[in-house]
Design an enzyme around this catalytic site. Structure first.
Site, PDB file in Angstrom:
ATOM      1  N   ASP A 290      20.343 -21.487  41.391  1.00 26.45           N
ATOM      2  CA  ASP A 290      20.447 -22.552  40.395  1.00 26.45           C
ATOM      3  C   ASP A 290      21.592 -23.515  40.738  1.00 26.45           C
ATOM      4  O   ASP A 290      22.474 -23.207  41.532  1.00 26.45           O
ATOM      5  CB  ASP A 290      20.688 -21.917  39.031  1.00 26.45           C
ATOM      6  CG  ASP A 290      20.162 -22.755  37.882  1.00 26.45           C
ATOM      7  OD1 ASP A 290      19.768 -23.921  38.099  1.00 26.45           O
ATOM      8  OD2 ASP A 290      20.136 -22.232  36.738  1.00 26.45           O
ATOM      9  N   ASP A 351      15.060 -27.410  31.665  1.00 27.77           N
ATOM     10  CA  ASP A 351      14.890 -26.150  30.951  1.00 27.77           C
ATOM     11  C   ASP A 351      14.060 -26.347  29.688  1.00 27.77           C
ATOM     12  O   ASP A 351      14.219 -27.336  28.962  1.00 27.77           O
ATOM     13  CB  ASP A 351      16.244 -25.585  30.519  1.00 27.77           C
ATOM     14  CG  ASP A 351      17.000 -24.928  31.652  1.00 27.77           C
ATOM     15  OD1 ASP A 351      16.596 -25.078  32.822  1.00 27.77           O
ATOM     16  OD2 ASP A 351      18.012 -24.255  31.366  1.00 27.77           O
TER      17      ASP A 351
END
Length: 500
Positions: A290, A351
């Protein structure tokens, strides 16, 4: 490189894709305004600060690929031919009776394809597939993943992971991987040191998951370094620098700013290899990597001859080398095209969150890169073609009713997104919390599917690609043609003229 399109600007739509996973992808009228975040720190964390969205009406910027769409479905498509060491930037700008399109490159010159077409959808798919083939894209079978993040966030514990895995086995849920997300480590960069609350060590988890029939996955932000971390104190020479020689600020999260590794430093590269090899030895075969944009930020590097795209690729290659060819690597917050051939899967939108929209941030601050169900749908759907670059990861379905502000229609829209995009299937709900309705939705979302394709780019319900062969999405706040707001209708729709 420049092209002139002799067409009325107010008749055209533009399809753009942002720089990294969270950067907005859109389908808009060319005359509309391309928003840019008002908050400067979001320029680093959500976009490419060296080539930001224009912030102007009638001027649209895109990374790697751009398309201009006429009312008949034809138009023009531009796409880079390689992204291993080069960032390709597109801009379309309206004038009185024409549109000016320009293409610039940061890094060694690479081929660029620019085509007039009677079928933009097919040409977008063909040119993007050519790029994927050239870069030897990895597209292994998609996986079904349970991830700890969207329920436990940084408070995840070893016992919470095992409890959910035990519930999944008892209910015969078809997950392949249980992935431990952020919260197990003591600090960014100190990945082998456990946090005080985790209740164990990350190396304790894989064997227990394997015994329950699941592979083990682990989250890392390998290119980030916390300012108070042991790594920052011991190896400050590994940090990317600003023009004044200070450690570069790479964004704002975890309650403050953080730094980025300089992936041109040989010792930092070896550390990345060893990190990936270490967690692989612990038993993690699936790695979610990430905040990868950090390695490609503008800054002063140990090796000044290496450009940003190449520096990013060097760091990602080190992780691949350490993890092994058979490890499954998921990129997130990552420069998209520059990751082709090294990652197996890629997050293709922001997200998901247990609410529909953060409207004040999106509308008033110009930032649609933050977490929300709406932002995830909007951007992931507009990148439908990227399944030839990697397995797409449109993020999780949220099937629970508790700890969520999503309506039933919004929950089903997220499940529809996973079906249409194909690729990974992911969930993060505490399994014991799901009622029969939630379990049924989760089981549906775990069914693997092949990627769908749009029926039209000449109209949409919400500034994104919303009309697909298997159904339509309405991302708007009002019903459209009988389709409720914030919903997905899985009935096939007729193909638009000029589209296949």
């Amino acid at each position: 490189m420049n092209w002139t399109i002799e067409a009325e600007p107010n008749t055209l739509r533009v399809l753009v894709s942002g720089y990294q996973s969270w950067s907005e992808a859109e389908l808009r009228p060319l005359t509309a305004l391309q928003a840019v975040p008002l908050m400067p720190w979001r320029h680093e964390q959500g976009h490419d600060p060296a080539f930001l969205p224009s912030g102007e009406a009638g001027r649209w910027r895109s990374h790697t690929l751009i398309a201009l769409v006429r009312p008949d479905g034809g138009g023009w498509v531009g796409c880079a031919g390689d992204a291993t060491r080069t960032f390709t930037h597109w801009e379309a700008r309206m004038e009185d009776q024409s549109v000016q399109v320009s293409c610039t490159q940061e890094g060694p010159e690479v081929p660029v394809f620019w085509e007039a077409t009677t079928d933009v959808i097919t040409t977008v798919e063909a040119l993007s597939a050519r790029l994927g083939e050239h870069m030897r894209a990895r597209t292994p079978p998609p996986l079904r993943v349970w991830c700890s993040w969207y329920s436990y966030y940084r408070e995840v514990t070893l016992e919470a992971m095992l409890e959910n895995a035990r519930h999944a086995r008892a209910k015969s849920l078809t997950f392949d991987v249980f992935q431990l997300d952020d919260g197990f480590q003591s600090d960014l960069g100190d990945w082998t040191l456990p946090s005080a609350h985790f209740g164990g060590h990350a190396r304790d988890l894989p064997a227990a998951l394997n015994d329950l029939g699941f592979a083990a996955g682990l989250w890392l932000a390998p290119f980030l370094v916390g300012p108070s971390s042991r790594l920052a104190a011991e190896r400050p020479d590994w940090l990317l620098r600003d023009p004044h020689g200070r450690p570069l600020l790479a964004g704002h999260n975890w309650g403050g700013p953080y730094h980025a590794l300089d992936t041109t430093h040989p010792e930092a590269l070896e550390w990345l290899r060893e990190l990936a090899a270490t967690v692989r030895e612990w038993g993690y075969t699936y790695l979610k990597l990430d905040f990868l944009y950090g390695a490609a930020l503008p800054g002063v590097r140990h090796d000044p001859t290496v450009g940003r795209a190449q520096a990013y690729r060097m760091g990602l290659q080190a992780l691949r080398d350490g993890a092994g060819e058979d490890a499954f690597l998921l990129g997130c917050g990552a420069p998209l095209a520059s990751s082709i051939g090294l990652v197996d899967a890629m997050r293709t939108g922001p997200d998901v969150a247990p609410f529909w929209d953060d409207e004040s941030r999106r509308v008033w601050l110009g930032d649609a890169t933050g977490p929300s169900a709406r932002n995830a749908l909007h951007t992931a759907l507009s990148r439908w073609y990227q399944h030839t670059w990697y397995q797409p990861d449109p993020d999780v379905v949220i099937a629970r009713r508790e700890l969520s502000l999503l309506s039933a229609a919004e929950r089903h829209a997220l499940a529809g997104m996973l079906d249409v995009i194909g690729g990974l299937r992911a969930s993060s709900d505490p399994i014991a919390m799901l009622d029969e309705e939630g379990l049924a939705l989760l089981r549906t979302a775990l069914h693997l599917s092949v990627p769908d394709r749009p029926t039209t780019l000449t109209g949409s319900f919400g500034g994104a690609v919303t009309h697909f062969r298997r159904g339509r999405f309405n991302l708007l706040d009002q019903a459209q043609q009988g389709l409720a707001a914030h919903s997905y209708l899985s009935e096939p729709v007729p193909t638009a003229p000029g589209q296949r």
